[in-house]
Design a protein around this motif. Structure first.
Motif, PDB file in Angstrom:
ATOM      1  N   ARG A 136      88.675  47.126  42.154  1.00 46.82           N
ATOM      2  CA  ARG A 136      87.808  46.512  41.140  1.00 46.82           C
ATOM      3  C   ARG A 136      87.304  47.550  40.137  1.00 46.82           C
ATOM      4  NH1 ARG A 136      83.739  42.843  44.583  1.00 46.82           N
ATOM      5  NH2 ARG A 136      83.818  44.675  45.937  1.00 46.82           N
ATOM      6  N   TYR A 139      88.164  38.086  50.050  1.00 43.48           N
ATOM      7  CA  TYR A 139      86.881  38.771  49.873  1.00 43.48           C
ATOM      8  C   TYR A 139      86.098  38.232  48.680  1.00 43.48           C
ATOM      9  CZ  TYR A 139      83.581  42.691  49.842  1.00 43.48           C
ATOM     10  OH  TYR A 139      82.444  43.463  49.889  1.00 43.48           O
ATOM     11  N   THR A 140      86.790  37.988  47.556  1.00 50.77           N
ATOM     12  CA  THR A 140      86.090  37.591  46.326  1.00 50.77           C
ATOM     13  C   THR A 140      86.140  36.097  46.039  1.00 50.77           C
ATOM     14  OG1 THR A 140      88.041  37.862  44.909  1.00 50.77           O
ATOM     15  CG2 THR A 140      86.682  39.823  45.306  1.00 50.77           C
ATOM     16  N   TYR A 152      90.546  37.594  38.519  1.00 50.47           N
ATOM     17  CA  TYR A 152      89.456  38.554  38.345  1.00 50.47           C
ATOM     18  C   TYR A 152      89.632  39.313  37.030  1.00 50.47           C
ATOM     19  CZ  TYR A 152      86.136  42.268  39.632  1.00 50.47           C
ATOM     20  OH  TYR A 152      85.080  43.145  39.664  1.00 50.47           O
TER      21      TYR A 152
END
Length: 322
Positions: A223, A257-258, A265
Motif C-alpha cells: 500500500r 485484508y482490505t 485500491y
C-alpha cells in the motif's frame, strides 16, 4: 432492587448506581450491575434501541447468574434460553463455556465475545472453579439486522476472540453511565455508543484473524508503494513483483485484508489524487488526466463522473465556492 411496571411491555429495574461512577475502581464495585431500559416510538425510528446493559463479576463457586432477571431474560445455567433481541457478551477475566443452536459447546477465555441472536437458542456459564467477569449489552433494530443480512456477523460464527481491551471495557461503561443518567434522548446516545462498540468489535476481530505479522508487513509495504507511485503507470502485478510475492497470493491476501482487490485500491487512490489536484491546483483538466495516465480528458471525465456524480469541472467549481 425493586421492579416497577411502566407503560407498554417495558420493564424498568431500579438499581442503586451510587457504587458506579467514572472514578470508581473495578475492585471496589458491586459484583453485579444490571439495567433494563425503556424506549419510545421515536427512539425506535432511530434504527437501534438498547434493552439492557450491565456486568457481572462471578467469583469461583458462586451461583450464576448472580441476580434475578425479568421473565423475558430468565436464565437457568445449562438449560439455556432464547431471546427476542441481540446481545454482545464480553468476557474479560476467567473461563467458561458457550453453545448455541449452530455451535457445539466451546470454551470461552478472557478476551472472547459471543453474540446472541434473536430466536437462537444459546447457553453459557462460567467455570465453577474459576468464575469470570462479564459485560453485556442487549439491543434490537434494523441497523444490526442489516449488518447480519450483509454477513458482517453470523449466528454460525457467534464466538469471536478480540482480546481484552480497555477501550472495549470503556465503551461498556459509557453505556452503563448513560443508561444510569437516563437523560432526554439517552436512547439515541446509547445507539451511538453501541455503533462505536459494534465497529470496534468488527475491527478487532478482523485484525485478530490476521495475526501473521509477515502478511501485514507485506500488505503495508504494498500500500505504501501504491501511494508513492500513484502518478506512475504501474499495475498491481508489478507491485507484487516489487515486494517479491506471487500475484495470485498477493491479490487474495490483499482482498481478504482490505475488502477490495489491489486494482480497485489503486483506482480509489487515483480518484483521491484527482480530487486533490482539482481542489488545490490550477492545472488544466487535460493536464490532470495526463498526470494520472488517462488516455485523454474525456476518459478522465467519464471516470470521475461515474464515481463522484459530477464532472471534474463541476467538482472544482464547487470546491472554489465553499
Amino acid at each position: 432492587m425493586s421492579k416497577n411496571n411502566l407503560s407498554g411491555n417495558n420493564l424498568y429495574w431500579n438499581i442503586d448506581f451510587k457504587s458506579f461512577n467514572s472514578d470508581t475502581k473495578m475492585d471496589n464495585r458491586s459484583r453485579d450491575l444490571l439495567y433494563y431500559l425503556t424506549y419510545s416510538p421515536s427512539d425506535e425510528k432511530w434504527g437501534t434501541i438498547l434493552t439492557t446493559v450491565g456486568y457481572q463479576f462471578i467469583p469461583n463457586g458462586s451461583p450464576y447468574p448472580l441476580s434475578k432477571h425479568p421473565d423475558d431474560y430468565s436464565f437457568v445455567k445449562q438449560k439455556g434460553r432464547i431471546l427476542n433481541e441481540y446481545q454482545f457478551v464480553y468476557i474479560t477475566k476467567g473461563k467458561g463455556y458457550f453453545e448455541s443452536s449452530h455451535v457445539k459447546l466451546q470454551e470461552v477465555k478472557p478476551g472472547d465475545l459471543f453474540l446472541l441472536f434473536p430466536g437462537e437458542w444459546h447457553n453459557y456459564y462460567p467455570d465453577a472453579e474459576i468464575g469470570w467477569d462479564e459485560y453485556w449489552v442487549g439491543f434490537k433494530g434494523r441497523y444490526f439486522e442489516q449488518l447480519q443480512a450483509e454477513h458482517f456477523f453470523s449466528c454460525k460464527m457467534p464466538l469471536l476472540h478480540i482480546g481484552v481491551s480497555n477501550s472495549m471495557i470503556g465503551l461498556y461503561e459509557d453505556l452503563i453511565r448513560t443508561a444510569n443518567n437516563e437523560k432526554s434522548g439517552h436512547q439515541v446516545m446509547l445507539a451511538g455508543i453501541l455503533q462505536h462498540l459494534t465497529s470496534t468489535i468488527y475491527y478487532k476481530h478482523k485484525n485478530q484473524t490476521f495475526g501473521d505479522s509477515y502478511i501485514i508487513e507485506v500488505l503495508d509495504k504494498a500500500r505504501k508503494l501504491m501511494k508513492e507511485q500513484i502518478e506512475e503507470q504501474i499495475s498491481a502485478e508489478m507491485i507484487a513483483g516489487q515486494i517479491g510475492v506471487g500475484y495470485s497470493w498477493f491479490r487474495r491476501m490483499f482482498k481478504n485484508y482490505t475488502g477490495i482487490s489491489p486494482a480497485q485500491y489503486q483506482i480509489q487512490l487515483r480518484l483521491i489524487r484527482a480530487k486533490e489536484l482539482l481542489a488545490r491546483t490550477s492545472l488544466a483538466i487535460s493536464d490532470i488526466a495526463y498526470q494520472l495516465h488517462f488516455e485523454n480528458a474525456g476518459q478522465f471525465a467519464t471516470f470521475f463522473r461515474k464515481r463522484e456524480g459530477v464532472t471534474p469541472t463541476a467538482y472544482r467549481n464547487r470546491q472554489k465556492s465553499e
